[in-house]
Design a protein around this motif. Structure first.
Motif, PDB file in Angstrom:
ATOM      1  N   ASN A 171      28.096  50.925  26.869  1.00  0.00           N
ATOM      2  CA  ASN A 171      29.428  50.849  26.272  1.00  0.00           C
ATOM      3  C   ASN A 171      30.330  50.037  27.200  1.00  0.00           C
ATOM      4  N   LEU A 172      30.844  48.917  26.715  1.00  0.00           N
ATOM      5  CA  LEU A 172      31.622  48.006  27.551  1.00  0.00           C
ATOM      6  C   LEU A 172      33.133  48.208  27.447  1.00  0.00           C
ATOM      7  N   GLU A 173      33.585  49.308  26.818  1.00  0.00           N
ATOM      8  CA  GLU A 173      35.006  49.407  26.503  1.00  0.00           C
ATOM      9  C   GLU A 173      35.907  49.526  27.728  1.00  0.00           C
ATOM     10  N   ASN A 174      35.368  49.836  28.910  1.00  0.00           N
ATOM     11  CA  ASN A 174      36.215  50.000  30.099  1.00  0.00           C
ATOM     12  C   ASN A 174      35.807  49.085  31.251  1.00  0.00           C
ATOM     13  N   ILE A 175      35.290  47.900  30.939  1.00  0.00           N
ATOM     14  CA  ILE A 175      34.777  47.043  32.019  1.00  0.00           C
ATOM     15  C   ILE A 175      35.855  46.179  32.681  1.00  0.00           C
ATOM     16  N   ILE A 176      36.975  45.959  32.007  1.00  0.00           N
ATOM     17  CA  ILE A 176      38.011  45.079  32.563  1.00  0.00           C
ATOM     18  C   ILE A 176      38.855  45.873  33.553  1.00  0.00           C
ATOM     19  N   GLU A 177      38.756  45.497  34.829  1.00  0.00           N
ATOM     20  CA  GLU A 177      39.420  46.252  35.883  1.00  0.00           C
ATOM     21  C   GLU A 177      40.531  45.457  36.567  1.00  0.00           C
ATOM     22  N   GLN A 178      40.671  44.181  36.238  1.00  0.00           N
ATOM     23  CA  GLN A 178      41.725  43.356  36.829  1.00  0.00           C
ATOM     24  C   GLN A 178      42.832  43.112  35.823  1.00  0.00           C
ATOM     25  N   GLU A 179      44.006  42.722  36.333  1.00  0.00           N
ATOM     26  CA  GLU A 179      45.132  42.382  35.477  1.00  0.00           C
ATOM     27  C   GLU A 179      45.073  40.895  35.125  1.00  0.00           C
ATOM     28  N   PHE A 180      45.272  40.591  33.837  1.00  0.00           N
ATOM     29  CA  PHE A 180      45.306  39.204  33.391  1.00  0.00           C
ATOM     30  C   PHE A 180      46.507  39.003  32.480  1.00  0.00           C
ATOM     31  N   ASP A 181      47.033  37.785  32.481  1.00  0.00           N
ATOM     32  CA  ASP A 181      48.173  37.440  31.633  1.00  0.00           C
ATOM     33  C   ASP A 181      47.674  37.267  30.197  1.00  0.00           C
ATOM     34  N   ALA A 182      48.203  38.088  29.293  1.00  0.00           N
ATOM     35  CA  ALA A 182      47.763  38.039  27.890  1.00  0.00           C
ATOM     36  C   ALA A 182      48.043  36.679  27.257  1.00  0.00           C
ATOM     37  N   ASN A 183      49.043  35.955  27.777  1.00  0.00           N
ATOM     38  CA  ASN A 183      49.400  34.648  27.211  1.00  0.00           C
ATOM     39  C   ASN A 183      48.622  33.501  27.848  1.00  0.00           C
ATOM     40  N   ASN A 184      47.761  33.827  28.800  1.00  0.00           N
ATOM     41  CA  ASN A 184      47.036  32.762  29.498  1.00  0.00           C
ATOM     42  C   ASN A 184      45.622  33.220  29.847  1.00  0.00           C
ATOM     43  N   LEU A 185      44.854  33.551  28.815  1.00  0.00           N
ATOM     44  CA  LEU A 185      43.460  33.960  29.032  1.00  0.00           C
ATOM     45  C   LEU A 185      42.604  32.698  29.135  1.00  0.00           C
ATOM     46  N   ASN A 186      42.564  32.135  30.344  1.00  0.00           N
ATOM     47  CA  ASN A 186      41.852  30.881  30.555  1.00  0.00           C
ATOM     48  C   ASN A 186      40.394  31.129  30.929  1.00  0.00           C
ATOM     49  N   GLN A 187      39.737  30.062  31.366  1.00  0.00           N
ATOM     50  CA  GLN A 187      38.313  30.169  31.680  1.00  0.00           C
ATOM     51  C   GLN A 187      38.054  31.149  32.822  1.00  0.00           C
ATOM     52  N   LYS A 188      39.006  31.303  33.709  1.00  0.00           N
ATOM     53  CA  LYS A 188      38.847  32.255  34.811  1.00  0.00           C
ATOM     54  C   LYS A 188      38.622  33.671  34.279  1.00  0.00           C
ATOM     55  N   PHE A 189      39.330  34.032  33.190  1.00  0.00           N
ATOM     56  CA  PHE A 189      39.165  35.353  32.589  1.00  0.00           C
ATOM     57  C   PHE A 189      37.753  35.523  32.024  1.00  0.00           C
ATOM     58  N   TYR A 190      37.248  34.500  31.331  1.00  0.00           N
ATOM     59  CA  TYR A 190      35.923  34.604  30.724  1.00  0.00           C
ATOM     60  C   TYR A 190      34.817  34.563  31.775  1.00  0.00           C
ATOM     61  N   ASP A 191      35.037  33.841  32.853  1.00  0.00           N
ATOM     62  CA  ASP A 191      34.073  33.880  33.960  1.00  0.00           C
ATOM     63  C   ASP A 191      34.014  35.287  34.571  1.00  0.00           C
TER      64      ASP A 191
END
Length: 514
Positions: A171-191
């Motif tokens: 279950n991957l629902e809680n894997i995101i542990e860093q803060e990211f800007d919702a208006n700027n989900l760039n390639q760094k987020f997907y990496d």
């Protein structure tokens, strides 16, 4: 020494990873094929990871995801308990599927049904809370929709275990542990996502990971930021994170064809196609794979193979970039001929707007105001043809009628507006045809000889896609005549297990026209 069971030898560290993504219809109708044939057939030579969508029914409207959307809508209706009935229906559907596929181990079945009940009970509580506060936030809607992937993955995990394969539900629902800007989900987020998903999956050891296509609370909402194709993106990111040998997308067709085989009887399966061509075909009517999803995999040099869940032994279609070098016989090293179209497709239910300026504004202002009006009401243009005072635009069928009417009211201030309905976009696609002089002329001449009138034409400088708008009544006839006269026949030798692009070579370097 006795042979080790499949479940113990399947994920040895020396084996390359293969990521298999199964869509909703496959999970809904072909569980036995997936768990009894497809996964097992790869275990002797590969480490396998599965990514699954929510189950679909006979139609998309009956699918789990659409039912969850409906339950969300019902929860916001004061006093309605329809959402309870919908969730109960989802639960019963999954229990029924579980009992049909799990035949050997009652303990596994009982444990599965307990988890299904718990997931659906929790879902009801979320919907009940939403009704009390009369609001469903984007984050809550993501959680509600994500239940569909959890339910389908639980069934597949249990079904594999029932067949003696040591699988694990992820279950991957809680894997995101860093803060990211919702208006700027760039390639760094997907990496980051690719790395995190792979980290979680790698902890499975020798077990087969069955991964929810839903990967958690994405900044700005997974539905808003990624869309309903998030399961394909999840599979792509997992393939990148694991450095997989191949990403397999399992559908209910043998691969990508030169045209829709339901409309063109002579359509042929394409053994290989470039990402650019696949993107064009996706946009203009063929359901392949989202361009951004392809980009994530291809940039890591990982091939994508489209396979048929009903025909597992078929080789499918490989999506992979052109090789940089070309051979003397006129073929690139990946088997492409340099001078031919690849496929033809049709997109129906098109509306054409013709706007003629009233000349009160300069041309640049004319264009700016047109697109400002369309943008205001969220109307996307599929094709456009322009002159200084005239614009023709082809719009897709997903437009909401009231939004279109509001946009027309704004556009009529700029000049005369004509609306044509019941049209279709015919697109000839081929990355390598850009060097074929006169291909556009041949396309339009072929249509003229078949008495197919062309309403508008759009062609990019690269000539990877030449499109025109025709009457929908002539769509099938146009598709067949273009396929017959402009798509040559090639024969290829495609290895069933792709490792290097230059393994793909033509058996016959001659283009044979039908």
């Amino acid at each position: 020494m006795a042979a080790l069971p499949v479940s113990l030898i399947s994920n040895k560290d020396c084996f390359p990873w293969v990521v298999q993504k199964f869509g909703g219809t496959s999970v809904g109708k072909f569980l036995e094929n997936i768990t009894g044939t497809i996964v097992k057939s790869h275990l002797e030579t590969h480490r396998v990871a599965l990514v699954c969508s929510a189950r679909s029914g006979k139609t998309k409207a009956e699918g789990t995801t659409n039912r969850l959307f409906k339950a969300s809508e019902e929860a916001l209706k004061h006093g309605s308990k329809e959402y309870v009935r919908i969730v109960d229906e989802i639960y019963q559907d999954h229990v029924k599927a579980s009992r049909e596929i799990i035949n050997n181990n009652e303990i596994i079945l009982n444990e599965l049904e307990k988890h299904l009940f718990q997931d659906c009970a929790k879902l009801k509580r979320f919907l009940e809370a939403a009704q009390l506060i009369d609001e469903i936030s984007p984050r809550l809607k993501d959680i509600i929709i994500g239940v569909g992937e959890k339910l389908s993955c639980r069934i597949i995990t249990a079904a594999l275990q029932d067949k003696g394969i040591n699988a694990e539900f992820i279950n991957l629902e809680n894997i995101i542990e860093q803060e990211f800007d919702a208006n700027n989900l760039n390639q760094k987020f997907y990496d980051y996502l690719a790395k995190r998903i792979a980290e979680v999956v790698s902890k499975c050891g020798n077990r087969i990971p069955v991964v929810t296509g839903y990967f958690g609370i994405v900044p700005g909402s997974i539905l808003n930021s990624v869309g309903r194709g998030y399961t394909d993106l999840c599979a792509a990111l997992l393939a990148v994170g694991l450095r997989a040998k191949e990403l397999q997308i399992w559908k209910e067709v043998d691969g990508i064809y030169t045209a829709d085989p339901r409309k063109v009887p002579k359509a042929r399966l394409l053994p290989i196609i470039t990402p650019e061509e696949a993107s064009e075909l996706t946009y203009y009517g063929a359901e392949v794979i989202h361009p951004y999803t392809m980009e994530q995999v291809i940039r890591s040099n990982i091939p994508i193979r489209i396979k048929n869940v009903m025909n597992p032994i078929g080789e499918g279609t490989i999506i992979f970039p052109d090789a940089p070098k070309k051979s003397k016989n006129g073929f690139s090293k990946n088997g492409y001929h340099e001078r031919h179209p690849t496929a033809v497709t049709i997109k129906n239910n098109i509306i054409v707007l013709n706007i003629h300026s009233n000349r009160k504004i300069m041309s640049h202002g004319f264009f700016a105001q047109i697109f400002a009006a369309l943008d205001t009401y969220g109307i996307v243009v599929d094709l456009i043809s322009t002159s200084e005072v005239h614009v023709s635009m082809a719009l897709g069928a997903e437009i909401i009628e009231k939004d279109l009417q509001k946009a027309l009211n704004e556009l009529e201030k700029l000049g005369t507006v004509d609306v044509l309905e019941g049209m279709a976009i015919l697109s000839l696609v081929g990355k390598q045809m850009k060097n074929m002089v006169g291909i556009a002329g041949k396309m339009f001449t072929t249509l003229a000889e078949a008495n197919v009138n062309i309403e508008m034409i759009s062609q990019g400088a690269s000539e990877i896609n030449i499109s025109c708008v025709i009457d929908e009544f002539n769509a099938d006839k146009a598709l067949n005549v273009i396929h017959e006269h402009l798509l040559p026949i090639f024969t290829y030798q495609i290895p069933p297990d792709l490792s290097l692009p230059d393994q793909i070579v033509p058996q016959n370097p001659i283009a044979l026209f039908p």
